[in-house]
Design an enzyme around this catalytic site. Sequence first.
Site: not given
Ligand code: XIL
Length: 464
Positions: A167, A209, A245, A272, A274
């Site tokens: 990020e 990422n 996401h 990641e 969802d």
């Molecule tokens: C999130 C986790 O799912 C949570 O449990 C934590 O509180 C915060 O981080 N992008 C990412 C992940 O790269 O590491 C994040 O994970 C979600 C967004």
Amino acid sequence: MKDRRDGAARIRPRTVVMSVVAGATMLAATALTAPAANAAASTLGAAAAQSGRYFGAATSSFMFSNTQHTTILNREFNSIVAENEMKWDATEPQQNVFNFTGADRLVAHARANGMSVRGHALVWHSQQPGWAQNMSGTALRNAMINHVTRVATHFRGQIHSWDVVNEAFADGGSGGRRDSNLQRTGNDWIEVAFRTAKAADPNAKLCYNDYNTDGINAKSTGIYNMVRDFKSRGVPIDCVGFQSHLGTTLASDYQANLQRFADLGVDVQITELDVAQGANQASIYERVTRACLAVARCNGITVWGVRDNDSWRRGENPLLFDANGNKKPAYTSVLNALNSVSGPNPTTPPPNPTTPPPNPTTPPPSGGGACSASVSLNSWSGGFVATVRVTAGNAAIRGWTVRITLPGGTTVTGTWNAQASGSSGTVNFSNVSYNGQLSAGGSTEFGFQGTGTGPSGTPTCTAT
Ligand code: XIL
């Protein structure tokens, strides 16, 4: 999808239970044997394996005592990633004091169950330990290098793909970097992290990422340009992770965006995934899966949790299993999509098609100046990282060599932004193609890491 991450604030308190689920081993055997193509596989991992891909989930070691979670995890997935336990705040809570308890349990669970591991994440502006949040400049740069070295070395050989940097790009239309304490150490911090990770774990795939990159947009194009630059200059990057996401729509050019990155000569991964609950949930999951399957260099898909009640987006029910552990329609759409791939594994990608551009044709400056060098050292028992700043004198220089004498028994194990003549005794570090030219008074940095004791004394610098 707008920013869903507000870092540590989202960490849910959970009780750490230190018992390992027994009897889990046999359940993952399915994932190891790829059935013949066309024979419908009955789990996500086995179905993905038909085309040589993985299907993974984020989890936490303290969830292994939850039988329902772990039964699904071991049955369906052949890859895992730590939702939080490999992040900087978890692994280095105090500077140079490392804690791998949770992460080690996760890796052991993967090994016992035939799963591969994604490493997440070596460097990120969020979920930094407090001591790092308060750092800046060279101290933070050295701390970052030390962190990457120590963590990647600890897991060397056990990580399929590392999110080396997470990020780092800004949202919105700028296509530029996100402001952060890391960014303020200098624009080269990302490549330094990649070179450091490469030296520590040469066989892991090294990924960049990010999120909000689900289509061709200003942010994904900024990242695309960075990857193209890295490939042309030999910065060791192997893959790009698309967090994905997602809300209730999917960009129509999702697949085209993956493909344009693959065409740069890197692998791509959905890291990641969802998707907000809604009428389109199953179809969005299916389209993402089909997009990955259609891109030969898409290695696999990871969903960010197992059941809806495990999700960080609690309330949005964004995962493939409901809170009772039942398969949702989205699960079936993903499984069917994975099973729809006929034929053998994707062809091995051709060698990197991007030939580096020729060296710039502008003539180098006249040179003839002098230079000086200074070393700053970050040491621990048995090892060190040295950062060397090279500064030109009153005239421009077109190249430099820094001569450093190492103590007996010390060995250089990795160098970035310079070419080393050897690994012990007196070593000459010379500029590489892109950092030899310095204007009068200008400076650049290179670094190396090693085992033993770091150098002491002032190095000599010779300008060419
Ligand atoms: C999130 C986790 O799912 C949570 O449990 C934590 O509180 C915060 O981080 N992008 C990412 C992940 O790269 O590491 C994040 O994970 C979600 C967004």
